[in-house]
Scaffold this motif. Structure first.
Motif, PDB file in Angstrom:
ATOM      1  N   SER A  66     -71.735  53.633  -4.302  1.00 61.15           N
ATOM      2  CA  SER A  66     -71.736  54.911  -5.010  1.00 61.15           C
ATOM      3  C   SER A  66     -70.344  55.166  -5.588  1.00 61.15           C
ATOM      4  N   CYS A  67     -70.270  56.111  -6.498  1.00 61.07           N
ATOM      5  CA  CYS A  67     -68.961  56.483  -7.043  1.00 61.07           C
ATOM      6  C   CYS A  67     -68.036  56.961  -5.926  1.00 61.07           C
ATOM      7  N   ASN A  68     -68.539  57.801  -5.023  1.00 61.41           N
ATOM      8  CA  ASN A  68     -67.699  58.282  -3.925  1.00 61.41           C
ATOM      9  C   ASN A  68     -67.180  57.143  -3.065  1.00 61.41           C
ATOM     10  N   ASP A  69     -68.030  56.146  -2.811  1.00 56.61           N
ATOM     11  CA  ASP A  69     -67.572  54.997  -2.028  1.00 56.61           C
ATOM     12  C   ASP A  69     -66.510  54.204  -2.781  1.00 56.61           C
ATOM     13  N   CYS A  70     -66.694  54.028  -4.082  1.00 58.42           N
ATOM     14  CA  CYS A  70     -65.701  53.315  -4.887  1.00 58.42           C
ATOM     15  C   CYS A  70     -64.375  54.069  -4.913  1.00 58.42           C
ATOM     16  N   ILE A  71     -64.449  55.382  -5.035  1.00 58.93           N
ATOM     17  CA  ILE A  71     -63.242  56.210  -5.031  1.00 58.93           C
ATOM     18  C   ILE A  71     -62.525  56.074  -3.698  1.00 58.93           C
ATOM     19  N   ALA A  72     -63.255  56.191  -2.613  1.00 60.68           N
ATOM     20  CA  ALA A  72     -62.653  56.075  -1.283  1.00 60.68           C
ATOM     21  C   ALA A  72     -62.052  54.686  -1.078  1.00 60.68           C
ATOM     22  N   ASP A  73     -62.749  53.656  -1.536  1.00 65.93           N
ATOM     23  CA  ASP A  73     -62.235  52.294  -1.395  1.00 65.93           C
ATOM     24  C   ASP A  73     -60.962  52.091  -2.207  1.00 65.93           C
ATOM     25  N   ALA A  74     -60.946  52.559  -3.442  1.00 61.29           N
ATOM     26  CA  ALA A  74     -59.759  52.414  -4.284  1.00 61.29           C
ATOM     27  C   ALA A  74     -58.586  53.192  -3.690  1.00 61.29           C
ATOM     28  N   ALA A  75     -58.859  54.367  -3.160  1.00 59.02           N
ATOM     29  CA  ALA A  75     -57.804  55.170  -2.537  1.00 59.02           C
ATOM     30  C   ALA A  75     -57.259  54.475  -1.287  1.00 59.02           C
ATOM     31  N   GLU A  76     -58.161  53.953  -0.477  1.00 55.00           N
ATOM     32  CA  GLU A  76     -57.724  53.246   0.730  1.00 55.00           C
ATOM     33  C   GLU A  76     -56.850  52.044   0.376  1.00 55.00           C
ATOM     34  N   LEU A  77     -57.241  51.298  -0.636  1.00 58.66           N
ATOM     35  CA  LEU A  77     -56.444  50.153  -1.064  1.00 58.66           C
ATOM     36  C   LEU A  77     -55.099  50.590  -1.635  1.00 58.66           C
ATOM     37  N   ALA A  78     -55.083  51.668  -2.397  1.00 55.99           N
ATOM     38  CA  ALA A  78     -53.814  52.183  -2.917  1.00 55.99           C
ATOM     39  C   ALA A  78     -52.891  52.564  -1.771  1.00 55.99           C
ATOM     40  N   GLU A  79     -53.448  53.198  -0.763  1.00 58.61           N
ATOM     41  CA  GLU A  79     -52.628  53.578   0.387  1.00 58.61           C
ATOM     42  C   GLU A  79     -52.094  52.356   1.120  1.00 58.61           C
ATOM     43  N   GLN A  80     -52.907  51.343   1.273  1.00 58.04           N
ATOM     44  CA  GLN A  80     -52.494  50.133   1.986  1.00 58.04           C
ATOM     45  C   GLN A  80     -51.506  49.290   1.188  1.00 58.04           C
TER      46      GLN A  80
END
Length: 137
Positions: free
Chosen positions: A117-131
């Motif tokens: 989902s878009c929300n999952d993609c957003i959360a994944d991209a944010a998590e990767l940006a943080e890492q």
């Protein structure tokens, strides 16, 4: 840094597109105001201007990579190679986690079977940006 993943999802609920949702949540960490980042990422929504191509969430994270890493030297842009490496790391990790970088594939437009989902993609991209971009080292 405290995680801002929930902030990215709040942005999306407010009507931000996927790129805006990610990039705006971290704009202060790259020295820009939210309105400027919001405006700069508007065209990245729905897979690059509604073309259902590259996912906006990962595009927002890649934009942050450039803003964070670029030397900003117009006469001697020596940081490109390192910025490309960081961007590649973000993109490859996102693709590995989600099975695609393409909005219409992630949403299952042609197959009827969404990958994320878009929300999952957003959360994944944010998590990767943080890492990758904002982890305290």
């Amino acid at each position: 840094m405290e995680s801002r993943i929930q902030k990215t999802l709040e942005n999306h609920r407010k009507g931000y597109n996927c790129a805006q949702s990610v990039a705006c949540a971290y704009c202060d960490l790259v020295g820009l105001d939210e309105q400027s980042v919001f405006r700069a990422t508007e065209a990245f929504g729905l897979g690059m201007g509604g073309m259902q191509a590259t996912c906006g969430a990962v595009s927002g994270a890649v934009m942050l990579a450039g803003l964070k890493n670029s030397c900003g030297d117009l006469e001697a842009p020596v940081s490109k190679g390192k910025t490309y490496q960081i961007s590649k790391q973000l993109v490859e990790a996102f693709q590995k986690k989600n099975g695609s970088l393409v909005c219409k594939e992630l949403k299952g437009v042609e197959t009827g079977c969404p990958l994320r989902s878009c929300n999952d993609c957003i959360a994944d991209a944010a998590e990767l940006a943080e890492q990758i971009l904002f982890a305290e080292k």
